[in-house]
Motif scaffolding. Structure first.
Motif, PDB file in Angstrom:
ATOM      1  N   PRO A  27      35.699  48.758  22.099  1.00 12.85           N
ATOM      2  CA  PRO A  27      35.472  50.152  22.534  1.00 12.85           C
ATOM      3  C   PRO A  27      36.032  50.463  23.917  1.00 12.85           C
ATOM      4  CG  PRO A  27      33.440  48.873  22.667  1.00 12.85           C
ATOM      5  CD  PRO A  27      34.434  48.010  21.960  1.00 12.85           C
ATOM      6  N   ILE A  28      36.107  49.448  24.790  1.00 11.63           N
ATOM      7  CA  ILE A  28      36.661  49.671  26.135  1.00 11.63           C
ATOM      8  C   ILE A  28      37.801  48.656  26.314  1.00 11.63           C
ATOM      9  CG2 ILE A  28      36.097  50.031  28.559  1.00 11.63           C
ATOM     10  CD1 ILE A  28      33.186  50.019  27.863  1.00 11.63           C
ATOM     11  N   GLU A  29      38.890  48.904  25.615  1.00 15.55           N
ATOM     12  CA  GLU A  29      39.950  47.906  25.522  1.00 15.55           C
ATOM     13  C   GLU A  29      40.746  47.723  26.802  1.00 15.55           C
ATOM     14  OE1 GLU A  29      43.367  50.805  23.571  1.00 15.55           O
ATOM     15  OE2 GLU A  29      42.409  49.278  22.361  1.00 15.55           O
ATOM     16  N   THR A  30      40.646  48.648  27.735  1.00 15.77           N
ATOM     17  CA  THR A  30      41.442  48.533  28.961  1.00 15.77           C
ATOM     18  C   THR A  30      40.635  48.029  30.142  1.00 15.77           C
ATOM     19  OG1 THR A  30      41.024  50.853  29.507  1.00 15.77           O
ATOM     20  CG2 THR A  30      43.011  50.362  28.233  1.00 15.77           C
ATOM     21  N   VAL A  31      39.512  47.399  29.863  1.00  9.93           N
ATOM     22  CA  VAL A  31      38.669  46.862  30.931  1.00  9.93           C
ATOM     23  C   VAL A  31      38.494  45.359  30.734  1.00  9.93           C
ATOM     24  CG1 VAL A  31      36.373  46.882  31.982  1.00  9.93           C
ATOM     25  CG2 VAL A  31      37.438  49.024  31.255  1.00  9.93           C
ATOM     26  N   ALA A  32      38.643  44.610  31.807  1.00  5.86           N
ATOM     27  CA  ALA A  32      38.416  43.165  31.780  1.00  5.86           C
ATOM     28  C   ALA A  32      37.099  42.857  32.482  1.00  5.86           C
ATOM     29  CB  ALA A  32      39.565  42.430  32.471  1.00  5.86           C
ATOM     30  N   GLU A  33      36.253  42.086  31.830  1.00  2.48           N
ATOM     31  CA  GLU A  33      34.940  41.759  32.374  1.00  2.48           C
ATOM     32  C   GLU A  33      34.840  40.284  32.727  1.00  2.48           C
ATOM     33  OE1 GLU A  33      32.191  42.963  29.396  1.00  2.48           O
ATOM     34  OE2 GLU A  33      32.343  45.094  29.883  1.00  2.48           O
ATOM     35  N   VAL A  34      34.153  39.984  33.817  1.00  4.29           N
ATOM     36  CA  VAL A  34      33.959  38.595  34.231  1.00  4.29           C
ATOM     37  C   VAL A  34      33.002  37.908  33.260  1.00  4.29           C
ATOM     38  CG1 VAL A  34      33.151  37.056  36.045  1.00  4.29           C
ATOM     39  CG2 VAL A  34      34.367  39.148  36.645  1.00  4.29           C
ATOM     40  N   VAL A  35      33.429  36.760  32.724  1.00  4.85           N
ATOM     41  CA  VAL A  35      32.591  36.015  31.774  1.00  4.85           C
ATOM     42  C   VAL A  35      32.319  34.585  32.234  1.00  4.85           C
ATOM     43  CG1 VAL A  35      33.287  37.386  29.777  1.00  4.85           C
ATOM     44  CG2 VAL A  35      34.632  35.365  30.415  1.00  4.85           C
ATOM     45  N   GLY A  36      32.885  34.199  33.344  1.00  4.64           N
ATOM     46  CA  GLY A  36      32.668  32.851  33.846  1.00  4.64           C
ATOM     47  C   GLY A  36      33.300  32.673  35.209  1.00  4.64           C
ATOM     48  N   THR A  37      32.903  31.624  35.886  1.00  2.00           N
ATOM     49  CA  THR A  37      33.424  31.362  37.227  1.00  2.00           C
ATOM     50  C   THR A  37      33.651  29.870  37.413  1.00  2.00           C
ATOM     51  OG1 THR A  37      32.192  33.250  38.096  1.00  2.00           O
ATOM     52  CG2 THR A  37      33.049  31.664  39.702  1.00  2.00           C
ATOM     53  N   ILE A  38      34.786  29.536  37.985  1.00  2.00           N
ATOM     54  CA  ILE A  38      35.089  28.162  38.350  1.00  2.00           C
ATOM     55  C   ILE A  38      34.568  27.926  39.761  1.00  2.00           C
ATOM     56  CG2 ILE A  38      36.929  26.461  38.672  1.00  2.00           C
ATOM     57  CD1 ILE A  38      38.680  28.297  36.923  1.00  2.00           C
ATOM     58  N   PRO A  39      33.923  26.813  40.021  1.00  2.00           N
ATOM     59  CA  PRO A  39      33.434  26.540  41.377  1.00  2.00           C
ATOM     60  C   PRO A  39      34.545  26.641  42.416  1.00  2.00           C
ATOM     61  CG  PRO A  39      32.547  24.948  39.838  1.00  2.00           C
ATOM     62  CD  PRO A  39      33.561  25.748  39.082  1.00  2.00           C
ATOM     63  N   ARG A  40      34.205  27.227  43.545  1.00  2.00           N
ATOM     64  CA  ARG A  40      35.183  27.450  44.603  1.00  2.00           C
ATOM     65  C   ARG A  40      35.854  26.157  45.051  1.00  2.00           C
ATOM     66  NH1 ARG A  40      37.609  31.994  46.267  1.00  2.00           N
ATOM     67  NH2 ARG A  40      35.621  33.080  45.972  1.00  2.00           N
ATOM     68  N   GLU A  41      35.154  25.044  44.958  1.00  4.10           N
ATOM     69  CA  GLU A  41      35.715  23.766  45.396  1.00  4.10           C
ATOM     70  C   GLU A  41      36.965  23.387  44.620  1.00  4.10           C
ATOM     71  OE1 GLU A  41      33.418  20.245  43.466  1.00  4.10           O
ATOM     72  OE2 GLU A  41      31.979  21.902  43.621  1.00  4.10           O
ATOM     73  N   PHE A  42      37.091  23.896  43.378  1.00  2.00           N
ATOM     74  CA  PHE A  42      38.247  23.546  42.563  1.00  2.00           C
ATOM     75  C   PHE A  42      39.453  24.433  42.838  1.00  2.00           C
ATOM     76  CE2 PHE A  42      34.774  21.906  39.809  1.00  2.00           C
ATOM     77  CZ  PHE A  42      35.201  20.588  39.715  1.00  2.00           C
ATOM     78  N   VAL A  43      39.215  25.708  43.116  1.00  2.00           N
ATOM     79  CA  VAL A  43      40.335  26.644  43.195  1.00  2.00           C
ATOM     80  C   VAL A  43      40.855  26.871  44.607  1.00  2.00           C
ATOM     81  CG1 VAL A  43      39.686  27.853  41.095  1.00  2.00           C
ATOM     82  CG2 VAL A  43      38.735  28.602  43.277  1.00  2.00           C
ATOM     83  N   THR A  44      40.232  26.274  45.589  1.00  2.00           N
ATOM     84  CA  THR A  44      40.697  26.461  46.966  1.00  2.00           C
ATOM     85  C   THR A  44      42.132  25.988  47.133  1.00  2.00           C
ATOM     86  OG1 THR A  44      38.454  26.201  47.819  1.00  2.00           O
ATOM     87  CG2 THR A  44      40.257  25.920  49.382  1.00  2.00           C
ATOM     88  N   THR A  45      42.442  24.851  46.545  1.00  2.00           N
ATOM     89  CA  THR A  45      43.791  24.291  46.696  1.00  2.00           C
ATOM     90  C   THR A  45      44.475  24.021  45.365  1.00  2.00           C
ATOM     91  OG1 THR A  45      42.913  22.027  46.764  1.00  2.00           O
ATOM     92  CG2 THR A  45      43.184  23.181  48.867  1.00  2.00           C
TER      93      THR A  45
END
Length: 392
Positions: free
Chosen positions: A224-242
């Motif tokens: 129904p809202i095909e042009t919206v992206a919703e947050v469904v999960g998060t990777i811990p900041r420790e992994f994505v910093t570098t």
């Protein structure tokens, strides 16, 4: 050759049905038009898992007048056949950036023309021009070759002979999401409160994207809202910093594979006022150093994850293409519990004539060792080597 082309179709079908590997079926279909017609009708490979080929960078040749130009041929390396190289005529890809998804290329020319191209059947489907993206002018990027960052199809355009597929791309310096359906005249942008998407994937009926902050988004383009992206999960900041995240489906679950040392932060050493004309290629020292794998649990509101220390019998292929997971034990020459990666540090491509293609290898998750899978050199400032899922 005329006699070969006149063989009865029943005989050709009998031979094609006994071919065990898709790459051999592609070679079979390359004999002539009638053989290709038989090969494309085979159902024994539809949906089957295949080991990607490595498509090398475009080569140059000298014509009779001594002028250098790009060739119409591309070289494909088969890892299951000891590095055997197959040459394929592909003039439709000459001088273009190619991003792979489900065996198809999204091609981008210097002037911004785009298309979906099947590299073996050479079927080509026009796409809207790059200037139909929202924020195209605002983005201010001059180099169209690097405007499209990643691409993902919901299904192959030729599957079941229908056209209800969707193509999603990550684009622009800010990594927006946009999609196209057959018949659309422009690209449609996905709205999200955050952005900078670095990878996208189609999984379990939805498109998923991961940004550089570690947030995982889902978008249902049929919802129904095909042009919206919703947050469904998060990777811990420790992994994505570098580390740079990739999305790949394996055995029905969504994995995030994190890659360290891909060169994304090499500009940080030179400050905000860097002059690319003052850079020398020797200043850029990048290369994959470490990989880590997270299994995401997107149920019950998302956010769940666990680190996987092993891929088991699987091998994963990453790079400037849609990521692929295969059952290594089914294919000769493919190593289990390993990550096969190609160079996708795209920033240096616009700085130096040689371009990308330096950072390729095999990373063993068990002992953290790295070995090459291609011992030659293949560089390009437009389209470095990429993985290609062989298919018809």
């Amino acid at each position: 050759m005329g006699n070969w082309a006149q063989l009865l179709e029943e005989l050709l079908v009998g031979v094609a049905e006994r071919i065990p590997l898709m790459e051999d079926l592609i070679a079979f279909g390359g004999v002539c038009r009638s053989w290709r017609s038989v090969a494309t009708k085979q159902q024994n490979f539809k949906g089957s898992q295949q080991v990607p080929w490595l498509m090398l960078s475009e080569e140059e040749e000298e014509n009779e007048q001594g002028k250098v130009k790009d060739t119409d041929e591309r070289r494909f390396v088969s890892l299951t056949k000891g590095g055997m190289i197959r040459r394929t005529a592909l003039p439709e890809a000459r001088g273009k950036r190619c991003l792979e998804t489900l065996g198809w290329f999204v091609t981008v020319s210097k002037d911004g023309e785009m298309s979906l191209l099947h590299p073996f059947s050479r079927v080509e489907i026009p796409l809207p021009h790059i200037n139909t993206f929202k924020n195209y002018v605002k983005d201010g990027m001059i180099n169209n070759f690097i405007f499209i960052r990643k691409a993902a199809l919901s299904s192959s355009p030729d599957s079941l002979g229908k056209s209800d597929y969707v193509l999603m791309v990550s684009y622009g310096g800010c990594g927006w999401l946009g999609f196209w359906r057959p018949g659309d005249k422009t690209w449609t942008t996905i709205e999200s409160r955050r952005g900078a998407f670095c990878d996208i994937s189609y999984y379990n009926g939805k498109f998923y994207g991961v940004d550089y902050g570690g947030s995982i988004f889902a978008c249902d383009v049929g919802g129904p809202i095909e042009t919206v992206a919703e947050v469904v999960g998060t990777i811990p900041r420790e992994f994505v910093t570098t580390m740079r995240p990739y999305l790949v489906e394996s055995e029905g679950v969504l994995l995030v594979v994190l890659r360290d040392g891909d060169g994304l932060d090499f500009l940080g050493d030179y400050g905000d006022d860097i002059d690319f004309d003052d850079l020398d290629e020797s200043m850029i020292d990048y290369g994959a150093e470490e990989f880590r794998v997270l299994e995401m649990d997107l149920n019950n509101g998302g956010g769940g994850w666990r680190e996987k220390k092993s891929l088991g019998a699987k091998a994963v292929f990453l790079g400037d293409n849609a990521s692929i997971s295969v059952e290594a034990s089914k294919f000769l020459g493919i190593k289990a519990n390993c990550i096969y990666y190609t160079d996708d540090c795209w920033e240096p491509y616009q700085c130096f004539k040689r371009g990308g293609g330096k950072d390729m290898g095999i990373y063993n998750l068990e002992d953290e060792s790295q070995t090459p899978f291609y011992k030659g050199e293949s560089f390009s400032p437009i389209c470095p080597p990429i993985w290609v899922n062989p298919s018809f």
